[in-house]
Design a protein around this motif. Structure first.
Motif, PDB file in Angstrom:
ATOM      1  N   ASP A 127      97.605  58.918 -41.239  1.00 43.67           N
ATOM      2  CA  ASP A 127      98.543  59.695 -40.370  1.00 43.67           C
ATOM      3  C   ASP A 127      97.845  61.519 -40.144  1.00 43.67           C
ATOM      4  N   ASP A 128      98.398  61.940 -39.270  1.00 41.57           N
ATOM      5  CA  ASP A 128      97.896  63.275 -39.032  1.00 41.57           C
ATOM      6  C   ASP A 128      97.551  64.229 -40.357  1.00 41.57           C
ATOM      7  N   ASN A 132      94.107  65.560 -40.970  1.00 40.06           N
ATOM      8  CA  ASN A 132      93.848  66.979 -41.081  1.00 40.06           C
ATOM      9  C   ASN A 132      93.527  67.687 -42.291  1.00 40.06           C
ATOM     10  N   ARG A 164      88.206  63.158 -33.975  1.00 38.21           N
ATOM     11  CA  ARG A 164      89.296  63.019 -34.938  1.00 38.21           C
ATOM     12  C   ARG A 164      89.781  61.332 -34.553  1.00 38.21           C
ATOM     13  N   ARG A 168      89.486  59.061 -37.776  1.00 36.31           N
ATOM     14  CA  ARG A 168      90.417  58.183 -38.219  1.00 36.31           C
ATOM     15  C   ARG A 168      90.068  56.834 -38.497  1.00 36.31           C
TER      16      ARG A 168
END
Length: 312
Positions: A127-128, A132, A164, A168
């Motif tokens: 997930d973000d 992050n 990103r 991921r």
């Protein structure tokens, strides 16, 4: 993973603006204002005005280099991976053609995507917040935001968004890779053996006759390999580089030796010293078998996948 080991590689949306221009009717003579038109003036009935349709904006898809089971790998990510491979080849003085680099990058991204897709199927996705946190750690490892952005540029990531997406996928693929290789148990059937290897068939045949006459295997082995005496140590199936020697070894009981086995390395005779149905794997053997398990998993997954190559 740290920055030193990271590979392991828009069109602007045209938005039309609808401008509605309403033209007032004209009279002969002076142009009327609103107050010039009698409230009760007789007018020709006009058909109802249909509302103007609202313009629909459709985003232009990010150009893709690969599509794997419907999932797009961005062209910019593919090109970044090529930049990274070219840099690695320069550092290691490796000569490759452009076609070979394209093939290697494509295979790597296909395998990563297949692993990431399996991870998501199994209920794991990045997930973000996780993403992050990982990026923040990379920024700290790099020595700050500016150093991180400089590194992104060197790696071919013109925008952090492309990085990103790549990160991921790599994180999800790593999770699935761990799950695949975890199926290997810590202890499996193994044999402990030694071998004699010679270049000539006539020499091998002579050694075999000496063994049949009662010569000691280890004594003969040390004559041709003074350092280790041909010791192969403990090994499982799928470990040796000469499958015929490995197959022969697993067909022997302790104290037995094989016939002469021919390979690209010469002529072998192998003797098994011990057998164990559940022997701990060495680090080297574990790594070799994990790579073998992973490759078999990827081959099966790839055979069932729908893959489109769009690059170049």
């Amino acid at each position: 993973m740290n920055l030193a080991h990271w590979r392991n590689w828009k069109k602007f949306l045209a938005v039309g603006v609808l401008l509605l221009v309403v033209m007032a009717g004209c009279n002969t003579g002076s142009r009327p204002t609103v107050t010039d038109i009698p409230a009760q003036a007789e007018r020709t009935p006009q058909p109802p005005v249909e509302p103007s349709p609202t313009a629909t904006i459709t985003a232009t898809p990010e150009p893709a280099a690969l599509i794997i089971n419907g999932e797009r790998v961005a062209l910019r990510e593919f090109e970044a991976s090529l930049i990274q491979l070219e840099a690695a080849d320069r550092d290691l003085a490796i000569q490759r053609s452009d076609e070979e680099r394209i093939r290697l990058v494509a295979n790597d991204l296909i395998e990563q995507t297949l692993l990431a897709q399996a991870a998501r199927e199994n209920g794991f996705s990045v997930d973000d917040e996780q993403l992050n946190n990982r990026i923040q750690q990379l920024i700290e490892d790099a020595g700050g935001r500016q150093a991180f952005e400089d590194w992104l540029s060197q790696m071919g990531y013109a925008e952090e968004g492309v990085f990103r997406s790549a990160l991921r996928r790599a994180m999800e693929a790593a999770r699935q890779r761990d799950q695949v290789v975890a199926s290997l148990p810590p202890q499996i059937e193994q044999v402990k053996a030694r071998q004699i290897v010679v270049r000539l068939r006539s020499t091998a045949d002579s050694l075999y006759r000496q063994l049949q006459a009662g010569a000691d295997f280890a004594t003969l082995a040390f004559q041709y390999d003074p350092l280790t005496g041909g010791d192969l140590g403990w090994f499982p199936r799928g470990f040796l580089t000469v499958p015929a020697v490995e197959e022969a070894a697993f067909g022997l009981q302790p104290g037995e030796y094989s016939g002469v086995i021919e390979s690209d390395f010469g002529y072998h005779i192998v003797q098994v010293e011990q057998r164990d149905e559940s022997h701990p794997l060495s680090g080297e053997a574990r790594l070799t078998l994990q790579q073998k398990i992973l490759q078999e998993w990827l081959e099966a997954r790839r055979a069932a996948a729908q893959i489109e190559m769009l690059y170049p």
